[in-house]
Scaffold this motif. Structure first.
Motif, PDB file in Angstrom:
ATOM      1  N   ASP A 117       0.816  -0.976  -0.205  1.00 30.26           N
ATOM      2  CA  ASP A 117      -0.348   0.249   0.346  1.00 30.26           C
ATOM      3  C   ASP A 117       0.283   1.403  -0.422  1.00 30.26           C
ATOM      4  N   GLY A 118       2.272   1.153  -0.317  1.00 27.81           N
ATOM      5  CA  GLY A 118       3.010   2.310   0.265  1.00 27.81           C
ATOM      6  C   GLY A 118       3.762   2.956   1.227  1.00 27.81           C
ATOM      7  N   GLY A 119       3.515   2.490   2.253  1.00 24.80           N
ATOM      8  CA  GLY A 119       3.544   2.569   3.007  1.00 24.80           C
ATOM      9  C   GLY A 119       4.934   2.279   3.990  1.00 24.80           C
ATOM     10  N   GLU A 120       5.599   2.767   4.692  1.00 23.30           N
ATOM     11  CA  GLU A 120       6.750   2.192   5.163  1.00 23.30           C
ATOM     12  C   GLU A 120       7.086   2.561   6.628  1.00 23.30           C
ATOM     13  N   LEU A 121       7.938   1.535   7.051  1.00 28.42           N
ATOM     14  CA  LEU A 121       8.375   1.354   8.556  1.00 28.42           C
ATOM     15  C   LEU A 121       8.993   3.133   9.089  1.00 28.42           C
ATOM     16  N   GLN A 122       8.395   3.200  10.292  1.00 24.20           N
ATOM     17  CA  GLN A 122       8.659   4.925  10.601  1.00 24.20           C
ATOM     18  C   GLN A 122       9.423   5.301  11.792  1.00 24.20           C
ATOM     19  N   TYR A 123      11.079   4.932  11.690  1.00 25.14           N
ATOM     20  CA  TYR A 123      11.810   5.413  12.874  1.00 25.14           C
ATOM     21  C   TYR A 123      11.738   6.587  13.632  1.00 25.14           C
ATOM     22  N   MET A 124      12.121   6.607  14.488  1.00 27.51           N
ATOM     23  CA  MET A 124      11.903   7.485  15.715  1.00 27.51           C
ATOM     24  C   MET A 124      13.126   8.318  15.479  1.00 27.51           C
ATOM     25  N   GLU A 125      13.283   8.863  15.409  1.00 29.35           N
ATOM     26  CA  GLU A 125      15.542   9.838  15.400  1.00 29.35           C
ATOM     27  C   GLU A 125      15.807  10.074  16.571  1.00 29.35           C
ATOM     28  N   MET A 126      16.753   9.268  16.933  1.00 26.13           N
ATOM     29  CA  MET A 126      17.847   8.641  17.932  1.00 26.13           C
ATOM     30  C   MET A 126      18.914  10.386  17.840  1.00 26.13           C
ATOM     31  N   PRO A 127      18.912  10.760  19.397  1.00 32.58           N
ATOM     32  CA  PRO A 127      20.347  11.977  19.686  1.00 32.58           C
ATOM     33  C   PRO A 127      21.440  11.148  19.231  1.00 32.58           C
ATOM     34  N   ASN A 128      22.025  12.344  19.021  1.00 35.80           N
ATOM     35  CA  ASN A 128      22.796  12.464  17.768  1.00 35.80           C
ATOM     36  C   ASN A 128      24.023  13.428  18.581  1.00 35.80           C
ATOM     37  N   GLY A 129      25.405  13.406  17.325  1.00 35.44           N
ATOM     38  CA  GLY A 129      25.946  14.613  18.232  1.00 35.44           C
ATOM     39  C   GLY A 129      26.880  14.394  19.273  1.00 35.44           C
ATOM     40  N   MET A 130      27.416  13.649  19.618  1.00 34.51           N
ATOM     41  CA  MET A 130      27.820  13.143  20.468  1.00 34.51           C
ATOM     42  C   MET A 130      29.061  14.191  20.971  1.00 34.51           C
ATOM     43  N   ARG A 131      29.578  15.417  21.904  1.00 32.40           N
ATOM     44  CA  ARG A 131      30.584  15.845  22.205  1.00 32.40           C
ATOM     45  C   ARG A 131      31.798  15.057  22.481  1.00 32.40           C
ATOM     46  N   ALA A 132      32.894  15.631  22.028  1.00 34.18           N
ATOM     47  CA  ALA A 132      34.295  14.769  22.868  1.00 34.18           C
ATOM     48  C   ALA A 132      35.216  15.855  22.935  1.00 34.18           C
ATOM     49  N   PHE A 133      35.831  15.506  24.158  1.00 34.22           N
ATOM     50  CA  PHE A 133      36.818  17.212  24.474  1.00 34.22           C
ATOM     51  C   PHE A 133      37.754  17.892  23.466  1.00 34.22           C
ATOM     52  N   ALA A 134      37.494  18.794  23.393  1.00 29.88           N
ATOM     53  CA  ALA A 134      37.944  19.525  22.181  1.00 29.88           C
ATOM     54  C   ALA A 134      39.191  20.625  23.283  1.00 29.88           C
ATOM     55  N   ARG A 135      40.690  20.271  22.819  1.00 31.26           N
ATOM     56  CA  ARG A 135      41.242  21.514  23.664  1.00 31.26           C
ATOM     57  C   ARG A 135      40.912  22.618  22.996  1.00 31.26           C
ATOM     58  N   PRO A 136      40.708  24.113  24.126  1.00 26.93           N
ATOM     59  CA  PRO A 136      40.174  25.124  23.923  1.00 26.93           C
ATOM     60  C   PRO A 136      41.905  25.540  23.363  1.00 26.93           C
ATOM     61  N   ILE A 137      41.241  26.942  22.395  1.00 27.61           N
ATOM     62  CA  ILE A 137      42.040  27.901  21.699  1.00 27.61           C
ATOM     63  C   ILE A 137      42.848  29.020  22.423  1.00 27.61           C
ATOM     64  N   LEU A 138      44.205  28.186  23.145  1.00 23.58           N
ATOM     65  CA  LEU A 138      44.441  28.843  24.529  1.00 23.58           C
ATOM     66  C   LEU A 138      45.557  30.165  24.176  1.00 23.58           C
ATOM     67  N   PRO A 139      45.802  30.903  24.302  1.00 19.73           N
ATOM     68  CA  PRO A 139      46.879  32.492  23.634  1.00 19.73           C
ATOM     69  C   PRO A 139      48.358  31.731  24.045  1.00 19.73           C
ATOM     70  N   GLU A 140      49.208  32.282  23.652  1.00 21.43           N
ATOM     71  CA  GLU A 140      50.739  32.197  23.754  1.00 21.43           C
ATOM     72  C   GLU A 140      51.178  32.601  24.891  1.00 21.43           C
ATOM     73  N   LYS A 141      52.213  31.650  25.014  1.00 22.48           N
ATOM     74  CA  LYS A 141      53.014  31.895  27.099  1.00 22.48           C
ATOM     75  C   LYS A 141      53.573  33.099  27.050  1.00 22.48           C
ATOM     76  N   GLU A 142      54.053  34.465  25.628  1.00 27.55           N
ATOM     77  CA  GLU A 142      54.182  35.717  25.533  1.00 27.55           C
ATOM     78  C   GLU A 142      52.944  36.664  26.389  1.00 27.55           C
ATOM     79  N   GLU A 143      51.303  35.776  25.927  1.00 29.58           N
ATOM     80  CA  GLU A 143      50.392  36.452  25.825  1.00 29.58           C
ATOM     81  C   GLU A 143      50.111  36.899  27.468  1.00 29.58           C
TER      82      GLU A 143
END
Length: 281
Positions: free
Chosen positions: A19-45
């Motif tokens: 009949d043209g129907g399709e099995l529908q899936y609920m969208e699950m969470p995505n975009g898991m975050r990982a540690f990102a080292r912050p952008i830091l100033p130079e030593k002299e700064e």
């Protein structure tokens, strides 16, 4: 021996019905975050910003000394000028978890798990204190999480129309409230798997009451955790990227694991902060 492989699972993997129907899936969470080292100033700064580096070194020492059950270490930022505060802000960044506690306390996890920035405002709305806490969860929030809460739920003599499955949950919650504490596994009531009506949920929500704490975790999809007006009872709700509720639970516990920094993550934070500070030695 021949190995039979199964077809894929998920959207698009199943045949379309006649009949043209399709099995529908609920969208699950995505975009898991990982540690990102912050952008830091130079030593002299950072020349002349010794106060900020001293605070961050003290935070690293607190991370090294962390152990479960030990009181959180607190580092006051009141004595830092704007330049030193800016360096602290840059190093800590903003992690995946934000907390609101009542009208006067806000907490933000940094990019380093177990390192929290706590800001408390005064009656006039101005900043009254600015601190860093090192621990699984901010003690400043836990001190107020269940202040003035009730110790048990009182079942009404007559339940409202449409309330069918809430009554046995009241007894279950009351039975576990007195069992919370260090080392005790949380008792989880998965409402997503239990038959219930909207009136059941509305009744439970009203009976449990509203607490002062709201936690938003963006580590994997969206998780919203709130305290109730009943001691050690939390609502824990997971949403997908379209804001559809996909998991709805009540947890009876001192602190849900989903908002608590794990000891191994805190140990990792110690190593990461030492790497950052090494740049400025």
């Amino acid at each position: 021996m021949a190995i039979t492989s199964f077809g894929g699972l998920g959207p698009g993997s199943q045949p379309v019905e006649e009949d043209g129907g399709e099995l529908q899936y609920m969208e699950m969470p995505n975009g898991m975050r990982a540690f990102a080292r912050p952008i830091l100033p130079e030593k002299e700064e950072v020349a002349g910003l010794r106060a900020a580096l001293d605070v961050l070194s003290a935070v690293a020492d607190s991370l090294a000394a962390f152990s479960s059950g030990r009181s959180n270490a607190v580092h006051d930022l009141a004595g830092l000028d704007n330049a030193n505060l800016a360096l602290v802000d840059q190093v800590l960044g903003e992690g995946e978890m934000s907390v609101i506690c009542g009208d006067d306390v806000q907490a933000q996890e940094s990019v380093l798990a177990g390192v929290w920035r706590i800001r408390r405002s005064g009656p006039d709305g101005r900043l009254a204190s600015d601190t860093i806490e090192v621990g699984a969860f901010p003690s400043a929030v836990m001190a107020e999480a269940f202040a003035g809460s009730r110790d048990s739920l009182a079942a009404p003599p007559v339940y409202p129309a449409g309330v069918f499955n809430a009554p046995p949950l009241i007894a279950e919650i009351n039975d576990h409230i007195g069992r919370t504490g260090p080392g005790v596994e949380p008792h989880v009531i998965n409402l997503s798997l239990l038959p219930h009506t909207e009136k059941d949920l509305a009744f439970l929500d009203k009976l449990l009451g509203q607490g002062p704490v709201v936690v938003l975790s963006r580590g994997y999809g969206n998780c919203r955790v709130t305290t109730t007006g009943t001691r050690d009872v939390w609502w824990v709700r997971f949403y997908n990227s379209t804001e559809a509720l996909i998991l709805n639970t009540i947890e009876v516990t001192a602190l849900p694991e989903v908002v608590s920094a794990a000891p191994e993550d805190i140990a990792d934070s110690h190593g990461r902060l030492l790497e950052i500070l090494e740049v400025y030695r």
